[in-house]
Design a protein around this motif. Structure first.
Motif, short mmCIF file in Angstrom:
data_model
loop_
_atom_site.label_atom_id
_atom_site.label_comp_id
_atom_site.label_asym_id
_atom_site.label_seq_id
_atom_site.Cartn_x
_atom_site.Cartn_y
_atom_site.Cartn_z
N UNK A 119 0.83 -1.21 0.00
CA UNK A 119 0.00 0.00 0.00
C UNK A 119 0.87 1.27 0.00
N UNK A 120 0.57 2.22 -0.89
CA UNK A 120 1.28 3.51 -0.89
C UNK A 120 0.72 4.41 0.21
N UNK A 121 1.19 4.22 1.41
CA UNK A 121 0.59 4.84 2.60
C UNK A 121 0.65 6.36 2.59
N UNK A 122 1.59 6.94 1.83
CA UNK A 122 1.68 8.40 1.76
C UNK A 122 0.81 8.99 0.66
N UNK A 123 0.12 8.13 -0.08
CA UNK A 123 -0.69 8.60 -1.20
C UNK A 123 -2.17 8.25 -1.04
N UNK A 150 -1.90 -11.67 8.19
CA UNK A 150 -1.22 -11.51 6.91
C UNK A 150 0.02 -10.66 7.04
N UNK A 151 0.40 -10.03 5.94
CA UNK A 151 1.62 -9.23 5.90
C UNK A 151 1.38 -8.02 5.01
N UNK A 152 1.94 -6.87 5.40
CA UNK A 152 1.77 -5.65 4.61
C UNK A 152 3.11 -4.95 4.48
N UNK A 153 3.26 -4.22 3.37
CA UNK A 153 4.46 -3.43 3.14
C UNK A 153 4.05 -2.08 2.54
N UNK A 154 4.89 -1.07 2.78
CA UNK A 154 4.72 0.23 2.15
C UNK A 154 5.28 0.14 0.74
N UNK A 155 4.45 0.42 -0.27
CA UNK A 155 4.86 0.20 -1.66
C UNK A 155 4.27 1.32 -2.52
N UNK A 156 5.01 1.82 -3.51
CA UNK A 156 4.46 2.88 -4.37
C UNK A 156 3.24 2.44 -5.16
N UNK A 157 3.07 1.14 -5.37
CA UNK A 157 1.96 0.63 -6.15
C UNK A 157 1.10 -0.29 -5.29
N UNK A 158 -0.22 -0.09 -5.24
CA UNK A 158 -1.06 -0.98 -4.43
C UNK A 158 -1.15 -2.37 -5.02
N UNK A 159 -1.10 -3.36 -4.14
CA UNK A 159 -1.24 -4.76 -4.55
C UNK A 159 -1.95 -5.49 -3.42
N UNK A 160 -2.75 -6.48 -3.79
CA UNK A 160 -3.46 -7.25 -2.77
C UNK A 160 -3.69 -8.67 -3.27
N UNK A 161 -3.67 -9.60 -2.33
CA UNK A 161 -3.99 -10.98 -2.61
C UNK A 161 -3.91 -11.79 -1.34
N UNK A 162 -3.76 -13.08 -1.48
CA UNK A 162 -3.74 -13.98 -0.33
C UNK A 162 -2.80 -15.15 -0.57
N UNK A 163 -2.22 -15.64 0.51
CA UNK A 163 -1.60 -16.96 0.52
C UNK A 163 -2.61 -17.91 1.16
N UNK A 164 -2.89 -19.01 0.50
CA UNK A 164 -3.99 -19.89 0.91
C UNK A 164 -3.47 -21.30 1.13
N UNK A 165 -3.95 -21.92 2.19
CA UNK A 165 -3.67 -23.33 2.48
C UNK A 165 -4.99 -24.08 2.46
N UNK A 166 -5.00 -25.21 1.76
CA UNK A 166 -6.22 -26.01 1.66
C UNK A 166 -5.93 -27.48 1.90
#
Length: 341
Positions: A119-123, A150-166
């Motif tokens: 997430x671009x937290x400054x934008x 989960x896990x989050x990072x400060x990034x200039x470009x927003x991205x989202x998804x999941x790591x899944x265990x089944x």
């Protein structure tokens, strides 16, 4: 610059690509992964049933039967991408359904997921990130899958998804290397998501039919495939129908024949192609499969749609699935991995 929560935001404007179209091109990815594999398990360890060898949808590890408990398999996968739509809640739902799809494509049931957020937290305001996460949680809840942080990072470009265990039955997996000549090919969602998403990004037009398709879980399609006795499947996402079918045919050592007239498309998809809303990812997909495909008389628009980079697309099953159109069949090995007719 920081946009307030009151400022209208088009999330797709913050992404260099959109959804699964932002994947690393399949040819480049295979070059990177070539020769990389994990160590051979020692005797008595839990065996890796599915790894990187065939480029399948998830990794699968077998858990032996113990204390009267039947043998089970753990399915592990991860998927995340840049915004494919402007609405943050819808983006979260689409990304979660897409990540869960890899488990369904292996014949499994998602058990627990963790969020992956850049997430671009400054934008961009965090209120939007909350909506993304809420969308992901709602889809996971619909799937009966826990979300455990989960896990989050400060990034200039927003991205989202999941790591899944089944979990899955190790004797009833859906794999991409178990196709055999004579099996019909069924496709459980229509194509055209990529070009409609690209049009949305360029113009702001909203395509409800595309959103509804992307947020639909592949749970029922997976269950129907297993109930029908299918053993071979993959999901159709960023490499397009032709790319994923090429991988399946190559892994199974067969040739796939696609009846182009039987392939379903979303309303507006052909118009979007004619109007030029084709992503770079789709064009790279088509370039990658060209040496392995006999296109027959298929026109340029059809070729692009068959290579269209889907996001949260359907399952491609080697077998008949109730309610899904049969779009082709697997035949003996030949000069091409995919033939269009």
């Amino acid at each position: 610059m920081h946009l307030s929560s009151d400022t209208p935001v088009r999330l797709t404007r913050f992404a260099h690509g959109g959804g699964c179209a932002c994947k690393i091109p399949p040819g480049e990815l295979e070059d990177v992964l070539g020769g990389l594999s994990g160590p051979v398990p020692a005797p008595g360890d839990t065996p890796l049933l599915v790894g990187t060898a065939t480029g399948d949808d998830g990794a699968v590890v077998s858990l032996p039967a113990r204390g009267g408990t039947a043998a089970r398999a753990v399915v592990a996968t991860a998927d995340f991408f840049t915004p494919v739509v402007d609405d943050p809640y819808d983006w979260g739902r689409i990304a979660a359904a897409n990540a869960l799809s890899d488990v369904y494509a292996m014949g499994g049931r998602p058990l627990v997921a963790v969020n992956l957020l850049a997430w671009p937290r400054d934008v961009l305001p965090f209120e939007l990130a909350r909506e993304v996460l809420r969308g992901g949680l709602d889809i996971a809840t619909e799937a009966g899958c826990h979300v455990g942080g989960g896990h989050s990072v400060d990034d200039p470009e927003p991205k989202y998804g999941m790591a899944v265990t089944g979990l899955a039955d190790p004797d009833r997996l859906l794999r991409n290397d178990t196709g055999r000549a004579g099996m019909p090919l069924s496709l459980t969602k229509p194509l055209g998501l990529g070009v409609l998403n690209n049009r949305h990004k360029a113009t702001g037009e909203r395509f409800e039919q595309a959103v509804a398709t992307m947020v639909t879980l592949n749970r029922d399609a997976s269950a129907a495939a297993l109930a029908a006795g299918a053993v071979c499947a993959t999901d159709v996402t960023g490499f397009g129908l032709l790319g994923h079918l090429h991988k399946l045919a190559r892994a199974s050592d067969v040739t796939a024949v696609i009846d182009t007239a039987a392939v379903p498309y979303l309303d507006g998809a052909r118009q979007a192609v004619r109007d030029g809303y084709v992503s770079g990812g789709t064009r790279r997909n088509l370039e990658w499969v060209e040496p392995f495909t006999d296109f027959g008389s298929a026109d340029a628009g059809t070729r692009l749609l068959l290579a269209d980079a889907q996001t949260s697309g359907g399952l491609l099953v080697a077998g008949e699935v109730p309610g899904a159109p049969v779009v082709g069949e697997l035949v003996r090995k030949g000069a091409h991995s995919v033939v269009l007719k």
